[in-house]
Design a protein around this motif. Structure first.
Motif, PDB file in Angstrom:
ATOM      1  N   ARG A  37       0.840  -1.205   0.000  1.00 37.64           N
ATOM      2  CA  ARG A  37       0.000   0.000   0.000  1.00 37.64           C
ATOM      3  C   ARG A  37       0.872   1.251   0.000  1.00 37.64           C
ATOM      4  N   LYS A  48       1.590  13.615  -7.382  1.00 40.41           N
ATOM      5  CA  LYS A  48       1.145  14.892  -6.810  1.00 40.41           C
ATOM      6  C   LYS A  48       2.252  15.942  -6.918  1.00 40.41           C
ATOM      7  N   GLU A  97       4.519  10.990   1.714  1.00 39.65           N
ATOM      8  CA  GLU A  97       4.226  11.848   0.545  1.00 39.65           C
ATOM      9  C   GLU A  97       4.846  13.231   0.735  1.00 39.65           C
TER      10      GLU A  97
END
Ligand SMILES: C=C(O[C@@H]1C=C(C(=O)O)C=C[C@H]1O)C(=O)O
Length: 111
Positions: A37, A48, A97
């Protein structure tokens, strides 16, 4: 000599060891799932970063946590428990992230 109904049962320590073996197998799968994941989330983070999309997506967080709660309700788990697990998972995703977004895509080519 009288026989106890427990004589035919498996030794509790053998049964405990078997159950723990089952838990170990499940935990190995959980760890693999968490690793996989996070790897997908790293890909999301790079996407992003490269397209100036904000890391934190509250609507998506709501969707994922709501899904976890609904799953818990259908599977006789405590929805608060599963939501708490997912909030921890998502917090780690956002941390990773954020690190990726802070990296410049061409950092590796700089001297
Ligand atoms: C992975 C994403 O990034 C963040 C992490 C999420 C997750 O771990 O499920 C959900 C929402 C995001 O803010 C995403 O936007 O899908």
């Amino acid at each position: 000599m009288l026989r106890s109904v427990h004589d035919d049962e498996v030794d509790p320590s053998d049964r405990l060891a078997a159950l723990r073996g089952e838990l170990d197998r499940i935990d190995a799968g959980l760890r693999d799932a968490l690793r996989d994941r996070l790897r997908v989330c790293e890909e999301v983070g790079r996407l992003k970063r490269d397209h100036d999309i904000p890391v934190m997506q509250p609507a998506r967080v709501d969707q994922v946590t709501r899904g976890a709660r609904e799953y818990a309700e259908r599977n006789e788990l405590d929805p608060d428990y599963l939501e708490a697990v997912y909030r921890l998972i998502i917090a780690e995703t956002c941390r990773v992230e954020d690190l990726l977004v802070a990296e410049r895509p061409d950092d590796s080519t700089r001297s």
